[in-house]
Design a protein around this motif. Structure first.
Motif, PDB file in Angstrom:
ATOM      1  N   VAL A  55     -48.893   5.490   4.065  1.00  0.00           N
ATOM      2  CA  VAL A  55     -47.567   5.646   3.476  1.00  0.00           C
ATOM      3  C   VAL A  55     -48.199   5.133   1.897  1.00  0.00           C
ATOM      4  O   VAL A  55     -49.102   3.988   2.305  1.00  0.00           O
ATOM      5  CB  VAL A  55     -46.605   4.387   3.919  1.00  0.00           C
ATOM      6  N   VAL A  56     -47.603   5.276   1.101  1.00  0.00           N
ATOM      7  CA  VAL A  56     -48.025   4.927  -0.186  1.00  0.00           C
ATOM      8  C   VAL A  56     -46.757   3.652  -0.762  1.00  0.00           C
ATOM      9  O   VAL A  56     -45.779   4.291  -1.326  1.00  0.00           O
ATOM     10  CB  VAL A  56     -48.859   6.018  -0.645  1.00  0.00           C
ATOM     11  N   SER A 194     -34.518  -2.774  -3.329  1.00  0.00           N
ATOM     12  CA  SER A 194     -35.823  -2.395  -3.270  1.00  0.00           C
ATOM     13  C   SER A 194     -36.514  -3.978  -3.071  1.00  0.00           C
ATOM     14  O   SER A 194     -36.358  -4.288  -4.195  1.00  0.00           O
ATOM     15  CB  SER A 194     -36.640  -1.442  -3.304  1.00  0.00           C
TER      16      SER A 194
HETATM   17  C1  LIG Z   1     -41.517  -0.088  -5.676  1.00  0.00           C
HETATM   18  C2  LIG Z   1     -41.604  -1.309  -4.268  1.00  0.00           C
HETATM   19  C3  LIG Z   1     -40.852  -1.150  -3.463  1.00  0.00           C
HETATM   20  C4  LIG Z   1     -40.856  -1.236  -2.105  1.00  0.00           C
HETATM   21  N1  LIG Z   1     -40.127  -2.320  -1.048  1.00  0.00           N
HETATM   22  C5  LIG Z   1     -40.015  -2.721  -0.030  1.00  0.00           C
HETATM   23  C6  LIG Z   1     -38.880  -3.178   0.789  1.00  0.00           C
HETATM   24  O1  LIG Z   1     -37.658  -2.943  -0.415  1.00  0.00           O
HETATM   25  N2  LIG Z   1     -39.063  -3.504   2.113  1.00  0.00           N
HETATM   26  C7  LIG Z   1     -40.409  -4.114   1.683  1.00  0.00           C
HETATM   27  O2  LIG Z   1     -40.731  -4.029   3.435  1.00  0.00           O
HETATM   28  N3  LIG Z   1     -41.580  -3.570   1.515  1.00  0.00           N
HETATM   29  C8  LIG Z   1     -41.194  -3.148   0.464  1.00  0.00           C
HETATM   30  N4  LIG Z   1     -42.349  -2.289  -0.814  1.00  0.00           N
HETATM   31  C9  LIG Z   1     -44.055  -3.058  -0.254  1.00  0.00           C
HETATM   32  C10 LIG Z   1     -44.329  -0.890   0.404  1.00  0.00           C
HETATM   33  O3  LIG Z   1     -43.295  -1.126   1.411  1.00  0.00           O
HETATM   34  C11 LIG Z   1     -45.458  -1.531   1.007  1.00  0.00           C
HETATM   35  O4  LIG Z   1     -46.013  -1.956   2.063  1.00  0.00           O
HETATM   36  C12 LIG Z   1     -46.596  -3.090  -0.269  1.00  0.00           C
HETATM   37  O5  LIG Z   1     -46.211  -2.149  -1.644  1.00  0.00           O
HETATM   38  C13 LIG Z   1     -48.054  -2.613   0.331  1.00  0.00           C
HETATM   39  O6  LIG Z   1     -48.501  -1.176  -0.135  1.00  0.00           O
HETATM   40  P1  LIG Z   1     -49.545  -0.603  -0.997  1.00  0.00           P
HETATM   41  O7  LIG Z   1     -50.692  -1.513  -1.218  1.00  0.00           O
HETATM   42  O8  LIG Z   1     -49.795   0.857  -1.544  1.00  0.00           O
HETATM   43  O9  LIG Z   1     -48.615  -0.694  -2.645  1.00  0.00           O
HETATM   44  C14 LIG Z   1     -41.916  -2.190  -2.075  1.00  0.00           C
HETATM   45  C15 LIG Z   1     -43.299  -1.918  -2.927  1.00  0.00           C
HETATM   46  C16 LIG Z   1     -43.272  -1.177  -4.103  1.00  0.00           C
HETATM   47  C17 LIG Z   1     -44.361  -0.704  -4.636  1.00  0.00           C
END
Ligand SMILES: Cc1cc2nc3c(=O)[nH]c(=O)nc-3n(C[C@H](O)[C@H](O)[C@H](O)COP(=O)(O)O)c2cc1C
Length: 196
Positions: A55-56, A194
């Protein structure tokens, strides 16, 4: 153990914990998440943890074609080269138009502004054009910029999203010790937006 919301993206994702989870959970697929900025990270995540998919989050900010690259990589196909600035300009316009369609002009364009700096990261664009795009009130062309620029590969790994963590999270008193706290939130306390 710290809370993710409190860490606000500081530190590094603990992929080893995802590996342990994958070993323990056999009845449902386990998806790995955290610090995937490009295809090589995604492949490393699967190899190191054995997870069933990735998941990204931040990696696709300003780089939506990352999903095409992931699909190609996991299908064993050659990876389509990333777009140059000219194509990115038209992707930006499509993106802004979709936001406007979804949220209306004011909220859509305001929400798009942060994406402009992510899309343009690593390109030679000039501070004036960057500033104009950050202030833009309408969907418009990337004007005054040399559009014949290839994608600046290394910039894809620049952290995007919040970069000033950790930051304390304010919660109602005893919130974390009370499993029913969610049921008693005052109206409007929880918004369907979000948290990224
Ligand atoms: C734009 C954006 C919105 C996100 N919204 C949520 C959210 O609403 N709830 C949540 O639990 N995590 C949210 N996340 C966290 C991601 O699901 C993820 O766990 C976190 O960014 C770590 O992954 P990464 O290193 O690929 O960014 C969000 C991340 C981003 C970048």
């Amino acid at each position: 153990m710290r809370w993710t919301a409190d860490q606000l993206y500081s530190g590094a994702a603990r992929w080893a914990a995802i590996g342990e989870l994958k070993q323990a959970v056999t009845s449902i697929p386990v998806l790995g998440n955290g610090d995937i900025w490009d295809v090589t990270d995604a492949i490393a995540m699967v190899e190191q943890t054995g997870c069933d998919g990735v998941v990204v989050g931040r990696g696709c900010l300003g780089r939506p074609w990352l999903f095409r690259e992931l699909a190609e990589a996991f299908a064993g196909k050659p990876i389509t080269p990333p777009p140059g600035l000219r194509e990115i300009g038209s992707i930006m316009i499509d993106h802004a138009e979709l936001l406007v369609e979804q949220f209306g002009v004011e909220r859509g364009i305001r929400s798009f502004r942060k994406h402009t700096s992510w899309y343009l990261k690593g390109f030679v664009v000039g501070s004036l054009a960057r500033r104009r795009l950050n202030l833009t009130e309408s969907v418009e062309e990337v004007a005054g910029v040399d559009l014949d620029q290839d994608f600046p590969g290394a910039a894809a790994r620049t952290p995007r999203g919040h970069t000033h963590g950790p930051r304390p999270v304010k919660l109602p008193h005893h919130y974390l010790n009370d499993p029913d706290a969610m049921e008693r939130l005052p109206p409007g306390a929880s918004l369907a937006v979000s948290g990224g």
